[in-house]
Design an enzyme around this catalytic site. Sequence first.
Site, PDB file in Angstrom:
ATOM      1  N   GLY A  78       0.884  -1.091   0.071  1.00  0.00           N
ATOM      2  CA  GLY A  78      -0.102   0.108   0.062  1.00  0.00           C
ATOM      3  C   GLY A  78       1.036   1.122   0.123  1.00  0.00           C
ATOM      4  O   GLY A  78       1.974   1.597   0.654  1.00  0.00           O
ATOM      5  N   ARG A 142       1.249  -5.602  -4.742  1.00  0.00           N
ATOM      6  CA  ARG A 142       1.383  -6.707  -3.906  1.00  0.00           C
ATOM      7  C   ARG A 142       1.895  -8.054  -4.280  1.00  0.00           C
ATOM      8  O   ARG A 142       1.644  -9.218  -3.360  1.00  0.00           O
ATOM      9  CB  ARG A 142      -0.052  -6.650  -3.175  1.00  0.00           C
ATOM     10  CG  ARG A 142      -0.511  -5.380  -2.546  1.00  0.00           C
ATOM     11  CD  ARG A 142      -1.598  -5.620  -1.739  1.00  0.00           C
ATOM     12  NE  ARG A 142      -2.189  -4.404  -0.964  1.00  0.00           N
ATOM     13  CZ  ARG A 142      -1.666  -3.996   0.392  1.00  0.00           C
ATOM     14  NH1 ARG A 142      -0.637  -4.626   1.020  1.00  0.00           N
ATOM     15  NH2 ARG A 142      -2.317  -2.838   0.768  1.00  0.00           N
ATOM     16  N   ASP A 173       5.110  -7.669   5.874  1.00  0.00           N
ATOM     17  CA  ASP A 173       5.231  -9.009   4.964  1.00  0.00           C
ATOM     18  C   ASP A 173       6.295  -8.832   3.936  1.00  0.00           C
ATOM     19  O   ASP A 173       6.985  -9.736   3.718  1.00  0.00           O
ATOM     20  CB  ASP A 173       3.796  -9.189   4.475  1.00  0.00           C
ATOM     21  CG  ASP A 173       2.837  -9.782   5.434  1.00  0.00           C
ATOM     22  OD1 ASP A 173       3.180 -10.488   6.287  1.00  0.00           O
ATOM     23  OD2 ASP A 173       1.607  -9.405   5.313  1.00  0.00           O
ATOM     24  N   LYS A 199       7.820   0.705   5.813  1.00  0.00           N
ATOM     25  CA  LYS A 199       6.830   1.447   5.239  1.00  0.00           C
ATOM     26  C   LYS A 199       5.594   1.045   5.677  1.00  0.00           C
ATOM     27  O   LYS A 199       5.275  -0.101   5.773  1.00  0.00           O
ATOM     28  CB  LYS A 199       6.783   1.753   3.631  1.00  0.00           C
ATOM     29  CG  LYS A 199       5.841   2.004   2.893  1.00  0.00           C
ATOM     30  CD  LYS A 199       4.963   1.032   1.901  1.00  0.00           C
ATOM     31  CE  LYS A 199       4.222   0.169   2.752  1.00  0.00           C
ATOM     32  NZ  LYS A 199       3.560  -0.753   1.749  1.00  0.00           N
ATOM     33  N   THR A 200       4.544   1.818   6.069  1.00  0.00           N
ATOM     34  CA  THR A 200       3.042   1.525   5.959  1.00  0.00           C
ATOM     35  C   THR A 200       2.328   2.601   6.921  1.00  0.00           C
ATOM     36  O   THR A 200       3.081   3.016   7.993  1.00  0.00           O
ATOM     37  CB  THR A 200       2.590   0.081   6.744  1.00  0.00           C
ATOM     38  OG1 THR A 200       1.187  -0.069   6.621  1.00  0.00           O
ATOM     39  CG2 THR A 200       3.291  -0.132   7.960  1.00  0.00           C
ATOM     40  N   ASP A 202      -0.083   1.976   8.280  1.00  0.00           N
ATOM     41  CA  ASP A 202      -0.640   1.439   9.600  1.00  0.00           C
ATOM     42  C   ASP A 202      -0.174   1.615  10.943  1.00  0.00           C
ATOM     43  O   ASP A 202      -0.476   1.239  12.051  1.00  0.00           O
ATOM     44  CB  ASP A 202      -0.970  -0.283   9.355  1.00  0.00           C
ATOM     45  CG  ASP A 202      -1.745  -0.278   8.190  1.00  0.00           C
ATOM     46  OD1 ASP A 202      -2.167   0.667   7.543  1.00  0.00           O
ATOM     47  OD2 ASP A 202      -1.932  -1.638   7.938  1.00  0.00           O
ATOM     48  N   TYR A 240     -26.107  15.032  14.040  1.00  0.00           N
ATOM     49  CA  TYR A 240     -25.625  13.702  13.684  1.00  0.00           C
ATOM     50  C   TYR A 240     -24.686  12.998  14.652  1.00  0.00           C
ATOM     51  O   TYR A 240     -23.727  13.693  15.081  1.00  0.00           O
ATOM     52  CB  TYR A 240     -24.871  13.607  12.144  1.00  0.00           C
ATOM     53  CG  TYR A 240     -25.894  14.162  11.135  1.00  0.00           C
ATOM     54  CD1 TYR A 240     -26.948  13.392  11.026  1.00  0.00           C
ATOM     55  CD2 TYR A 240     -25.581  15.088  10.324  1.00  0.00           C
ATOM     56  CE1 TYR A 240     -27.905  13.440   9.817  1.00  0.00           C
ATOM     57  CE2 TYR A 240     -26.510  15.494   9.350  1.00  0.00           C
ATOM     58  CZ  TYR A 240     -27.744  14.821   9.038  1.00  0.00           C
ATOM     59  OH  TYR A 240     -28.283  15.164   7.958  1.00  0.00           O
ATOM     60  N   GLY A 248      -5.947   0.869   8.579  1.00  0.00           N
ATOM     61  CA  GLY A 248      -5.190   0.177   9.256  1.00  0.00           C
ATOM     62  C   GLY A 248      -5.530  -1.292   9.747  1.00  0.00           C
ATOM     63  O   GLY A 248      -6.183  -1.412  10.518  1.00  0.00           O
ATOM     64  N   ARG A 249      -4.835  -1.866   8.640  1.00  0.00           N
ATOM     65  CA  ARG A 249      -5.740  -3.253   8.369  1.00  0.00           C
ATOM     66  C   ARG A 249      -5.851  -4.251   9.527  1.00  0.00           C
ATOM     67  O   ARG A 249      -6.917  -4.839   9.821  1.00  0.00           O
ATOM     68  CB  ARG A 249      -5.158  -4.117   7.131  1.00  0.00           C
ATOM     69  CG  ARG A 249      -3.945  -4.763   7.424  1.00  0.00           C
ATOM     70  CD  ARG A 249      -3.778  -5.804   6.213  1.00  0.00           C
ATOM     71  NE  ARG A 249      -5.048  -6.548   6.093  1.00  0.00           N
ATOM     72  CZ  ARG A 249      -5.361  -7.723   6.818  1.00  0.00           C
ATOM     73  NH1 ARG A 249      -4.670  -8.070   7.694  1.00  0.00           N
ATOM     74  NH2 ARG A 249      -6.486  -8.413   6.576  1.00  0.00           N
ATOM     75  N   GLU A 308     -10.012   0.043  11.109  1.00  0.00           N
ATOM     76  CA  GLU A 308     -10.533  -1.039  10.152  1.00  0.00           C
ATOM     77  C   GLU A 308     -10.596  -2.377  10.464  1.00  0.00           C
ATOM     78  O   GLU A 308     -11.484  -2.931  10.170  1.00  0.00           O
ATOM     79  CB  GLU A 308      -9.639  -0.743   8.989  1.00  0.00           C
ATOM     80  CG  GLU A 308      -9.880  -1.443   7.709  1.00  0.00           C
ATOM     81  CD  GLU A 308      -8.873  -1.033   6.762  1.00  0.00           C
ATOM     82  OE1 GLU A 308      -9.077  -0.858   5.379  1.00  0.00           O
ATOM     83  OE2 GLU A 308      -7.458  -1.239   7.069  1.00  0.00           O
ATOM     84  N   TYR A 421      -7.783   5.856   2.013  1.00  0.00           N
ATOM     85  CA  TYR A 421      -7.024   5.939   0.535  1.00  0.00           C
ATOM     86  C   TYR A 421      -7.014   7.559   0.406  1.00  0.00           C
ATOM     87  O   TYR A 421      -5.525   7.936  -0.064  1.00  0.00           O
ATOM     88  CB  TYR A 421      -7.829   5.568  -0.418  1.00  0.00           C
ATOM     89  CG  TYR A 421      -8.043   4.064  -0.620  1.00  0.00           C
ATOM     90  CD1 TYR A 421      -6.937   3.118  -0.961  1.00  0.00           C
ATOM     91  CD2 TYR A 421      -9.370   3.385  -0.316  1.00  0.00           C
ATOM     92  CE1 TYR A 421      -7.211   1.834  -0.812  1.00  0.00           C
ATOM     93  CE2 TYR A 421      -9.368   2.076  -0.079  1.00  0.00           C
ATOM     94  CZ  TYR A 421      -8.327   1.195  -0.535  1.00  0.00           C
ATOM     95  OH  TYR A 421      -8.674  -0.125  -0.399  1.00  0.00           O
TER      96      TYR A 421
HETATM   97  P1  FBP Z   1       0.616  -1.957   3.549  1.00  0.00           P
HETATM   98  O1  FBP Z   1       0.499  -2.622   4.880  1.00  0.00           O
HETATM   99  O2  FBP Z   1       0.921  -2.436   2.536  1.00  0.00           O
HETATM  100  O3  FBP Z   1       1.366  -0.708   3.620  1.00  0.00           O
HETATM  101  O4  FBP Z   1      -0.893  -1.348   3.404  1.00  0.00           O
HETATM  102  C1  FBP Z   1      -1.700  -0.908   4.254  1.00  0.00           C
HETATM  103  C2  FBP Z   1      -3.110  -0.555   3.659  1.00  0.00           C
HETATM  104  O5  FBP Z   1      -3.123   0.648   3.633  1.00  0.00           O
HETATM  105  C3  FBP Z   1      -4.166  -0.964   4.979  1.00  0.00           C
HETATM  106  O6  FBP Z   1      -4.289   0.202   5.862  1.00  0.00           O
HETATM  107  C4  FBP Z   1      -5.423  -1.252   4.089  1.00  0.00           C
HETATM  108  O7  FBP Z   1      -6.042  -2.268   4.835  1.00  0.00           O
HETATM  109  C5  FBP Z   1      -4.705  -2.096   2.970  1.00  0.00           C
HETATM  110  O8  FBP Z   1      -3.543  -1.229   2.612  1.00  0.00           O
HETATM  111  C6  FBP Z   1      -5.671  -1.836   1.674  1.00  0.00           C
HETATM  112  O9  FBP Z   1      -4.960  -2.410   0.477  1.00  0.00           O
HETATM  113  P2  FBP Z   1      -5.352  -2.072  -0.872  1.00  0.00           P
HETATM  114  O10 FBP Z   1      -4.449  -0.987  -1.355  1.00  0.00           O
HETATM  115  O11 FBP Z   1      -4.904  -3.208  -1.613  1.00  0.00           O
HETATM  116  O12 FBP Z   1      -6.927  -1.909  -1.099  1.00  0.00           O
END
Ligand code: FBP
Length: 548
Positions: A78, A142, A173, A199-200, A202, A240, A248-249, A308, A421
């Site tokens: 990502g 990926r 990973d 990098k990430t 997350d 609301y 942040g997977r 997330e 995104y």
């Molecule tokens: P990375 O761990 O590769 O940096 O990606 C993180 C992330 O942005 C997560 O937060 C999210 O769940 C995932 O990528 C979304 O993946 P994709 O870009 O393939 O939709």
Amino acid sequence: MKKSALQVARAAYQPKMPKALYGNNEVEVGEPTESVADQEEVQKLFPNTYGMPILKFVESVKATEYPAINVGVILSGGQAPGGHNVIAGLYDGIKKLNIDSKLYGFLMGPGGLVDHQYMQLTGNIIDEYRNTGGFDIIGSGRTKLEKAEQFDKGLEILKKLDIKALVIIGGDDSNTNACVLAEYYKAINAGVQVIGCPKTIDGDLKNEMIETSFGFDTACKVYSEVIGNIQRDCNSARKYWHFIKLMGRSASHIALECALQTQPNICLISEEVEAKKSSLDDVVTEIATAVAKRAENGNNFGTVLIPEGLIEFIPAIKALISELNDFLAHHQDEFNAIPRADKRQYIIAHLSKENSEVYASLPEGVARQLTLDRDPHGNVQVSLIETEKLLAEMVGNKLADWKAAGKYSGKFASQVHFFGYEGRCAAPSNYDADYCYSLGFTASLLIASGRTGYMSSVRNTTAPAEEWIAGGVPITMMMNMERRHGELKPVIQKALVKLDGAPFQYFAENREAWAVNTDFVYPGPIQYFGPSEVADQPTVTLTLEQKK
Ligand code: FBP
């Protein structure tokens, strides 16, 4: 390409670096290391790259001459703000070693190495991308680099281009795979070094030696800006409840950091939900209770931050996903062949009794999302699961029940948002611009000192940049054994939110007041120019973690 005035000004920004990186430097070699767990198993799998020492670059009076070197670079996974600066730092670093050095970028992620898709990165190209967001300079992907055939295929092009070192910029990973590749090339004497970069967005690739992964800072600041804007909107209209899911997977670092920056009424932390063994209904009740309490004071509005990965941390759903992962790893083709209408029944019939009951109890949409294609690392694609909608709906239903029973008399209307995104390709904050450039530059020094299987590391980043510490950490040091695709594999341990850590503790001490009162903070947009206390500040998470 037409540029905005800010882009033009930003292109001229010179990232700050640790003092030791400017002039001549030498490497200080530390003690041998061990993996964080499962030492015997990890050592057996990495006989050539296990146990290497931690490295630190220090200033030196000695000037060393280096031969020209060709280096390859890959962006993996990502997008995260600052990737272009890692590449710029690497480029400037190898050119400083020897002006005839060359940098090649492999296109669209690790797949570019295997498929021999590449481009040479010249000074003109690099200059176009300095201090910009995105990974578009060479693209990302990926594809999982894990098989000997891929390594051999990659080696063909590395040999052809006379590339002696490869830098892989990725998350846990991808860096795990970088380490496997380093070990493989070392074992066959390929003459190619492999260096990783953390990098990430997350924020879950961090440990004793890696303070933070790049991109976390910028992404959290972008999300916090818009959460603040929403909070001001909801405090103005007062009608609301906003349910905001944040990327942040797996780990909840982003949600926690945004909560620390914006003080919402509620922020769920997946790691706590798991520790408390909460059910989905417990989570819904917790939110509904806070909504009802605010309603007693006439406040029928508020904000809820949702990480997330929440759904995967609810123990019953976690057990279900784990069985689904193993099951689908072995029956994917059979599952794909089942007609869409029968898929739910097929899963219910094939899981253990307990998990099949949990699966059957889930709303149709969520159940289906849990069986969608895994990413190449075997993970459920949590960004596709609409937890924010699920929770908003379930809280609404619960409040309606309470109203019918005379236990609640407020009004409840919800809005849902997903911020993910939007933050991943923002122009890097000064922190990320400086940190990334330094990581790339450090990678060039690790290459110059002949290392492989190391991750570039820059520490002490809550201090002014000149006091930052640059060096290298053996990737095997961060590894343990985990179950992936139904098999035990060596992987970099993911850093989840620590419930006894300073950031969570600070949040826990304040959240009750934030829930009842309206103590919103409106952080405003990232500032790229201006006084250091406005433009250069790191995240609250890092500041609290590093507080002595
Ligand atoms: P990375 O761990 O590769 O940096 O990606 C993180 C992330 O942005 C997560 O937060 C999210 O769940 C995932 O990528 C979304 O993946 P994709 O870009 O393939 O939709």
